[in-house]
Design a protein around this motif. Structure first.
Motif, PDB file in Angstrom:
ATOM      1  N   ALA A 275       0.834  -1.202   0.000  1.00  0.00           N
ATOM      2  CA  ALA A 275       0.000   0.000   0.000  1.00  0.00           C
ATOM      3  C   ALA A 275       0.870   1.254   0.000  1.00  0.00           C
ATOM      4  N   PRO A 276       1.154   1.808  -1.187  1.00  0.00           N
ATOM      5  CA  PRO A 276       1.950   3.042  -1.242  1.00  0.00           C
ATOM      6  C   PRO A 276       1.234   4.174  -0.522  1.00  0.00           C
ATOM      7  N   GLU A 277       2.016   5.052   0.086  1.00  0.00           N
ATOM      8  CA  GLU A 277       1.431   6.209   0.759  1.00  0.00           C
ATOM      9  C   GLU A 277       0.815   7.161  -0.257  1.00  0.00           C
ATOM     10  N   ASP A 278       1.400   7.218  -1.444  1.00  0.00           N
ATOM     11  CA  ASP A 278       0.888   8.059  -2.512  1.00  0.00           C
ATOM     12  C   ASP A 278       0.089   7.189  -3.480  1.00  0.00           C
ATOM     13  N   VAL A 279      -0.220   7.724  -4.626  1.00  0.00           N
ATOM     14  CA  VAL A 279      -0.952   6.966  -5.638  1.00  0.00           C
ATOM     15  C   VAL A 279      -0.017   5.985  -6.336  1.00  0.00           C
ATOM     16  N   LEU A 280      -0.607   4.999  -6.988  1.00  0.00           N
ATOM     17  CA  LEU A 280       0.190   4.094  -7.816  1.00  0.00           C
ATOM     18  C   LEU A 280       0.700   4.867  -9.030  1.00  0.00           C
ATOM     19  N   PRO A 281       1.791   4.408  -9.632  1.00  0.00           N
ATOM     20  CA  PRO A 281       2.307   5.083 -10.814  1.00  0.00           C
ATOM     21  C   PRO A 281       1.315   5.006 -11.979  1.00  0.00           C
ATOM     22  N   GLU A 282       1.440   5.958 -12.889  1.00  0.00           N
ATOM     23  CA  GLU A 282       0.612   5.917 -14.092  1.00  0.00           C
ATOM     24  C   GLU A 282       1.003   4.701 -14.910  1.00  0.00           C
ATOM     25  N   LEU A 283       0.047   4.216 -15.700  1.00  0.00           N
ATOM     26  CA  LEU A 283       0.366   3.112 -16.591  1.00  0.00           C
ATOM     27  C   LEU A 283      -0.333   3.322 -17.920  1.00  0.00           C
ATOM     28  N   ASP A 284       0.254   2.738 -18.929  1.00  0.00           N
ATOM     29  CA  ASP A 284      -0.276   2.809 -20.275  1.00  0.00           C
ATOM     30  C   ASP A 284      -1.358   1.743 -20.422  1.00  0.00           C
TER      31      ASP A 284
END
Length: 134
Positions: A55-64
């Motif tokens: 569970a990242p503290e921030d958002v998950l990375p963007e993905l294509d």
């Protein structure tokens, strides 16, 4: 740990291409928003599954979206399985004699453990214990 192959993402820059389409399932425990999500998805075979449990503290990375659509990848997440799934997993671990790899750290050294964890020194989990249990 008994694995036939492992991928050292910090040690091998070519890992995304070397291991492309080699996995059916990824259970991702990474809890950093800096994880290379698109590269992880590239490791999956057609109709592969990616399950996020960290569970990242921030958002998950963007993905294509093409990374999902092109191979029919499924993405899911889980904090914990059902009681039946937990029991099945524990029975599997016991039957295969799988044991957790942890480092025990005395409670009095908790601050050092946090610093070491942030520095990537944990192999593979720290467990804080009372000194009477060391």
């Amino acid at each position: 740990m008994g694995a036939d192959v492992y991928i050292a993402t910090d040690e091998d820059e070519a890992w995304p291409k070397q291991h492309a389409r080699s996995l059916d399932l990824i259970v991702c425990t990474v809890n950093s928003h800096k994880m290379p999500l698109t590269e992880y998805l590239g490791l999956l075979r057609v109709y592969g599954t990616f399950i996020q449990v960290g569970a990242p503290e921030d958002v998950l990375p963007e993905l294509d979206a093409g990374a999902l659509i092109g191979k029919g990848i499924k993405i899911g997440g889980s904090m914990i399985g059902s009681p039946t799934q937990i029991e099945d997993m524990l029975q599997l671990a016991a039957g295969k004699k799988i044991k957790a790899w942890i480092q025990t750290v005395a409670m009095r050294d908790a601050n050092r453990a946090i610093v070491d964890q942030d520095a990537g020194k944990a192999r593979y989990r720290y467990t804080l214990v009372n000194e009477s249990n060391l």
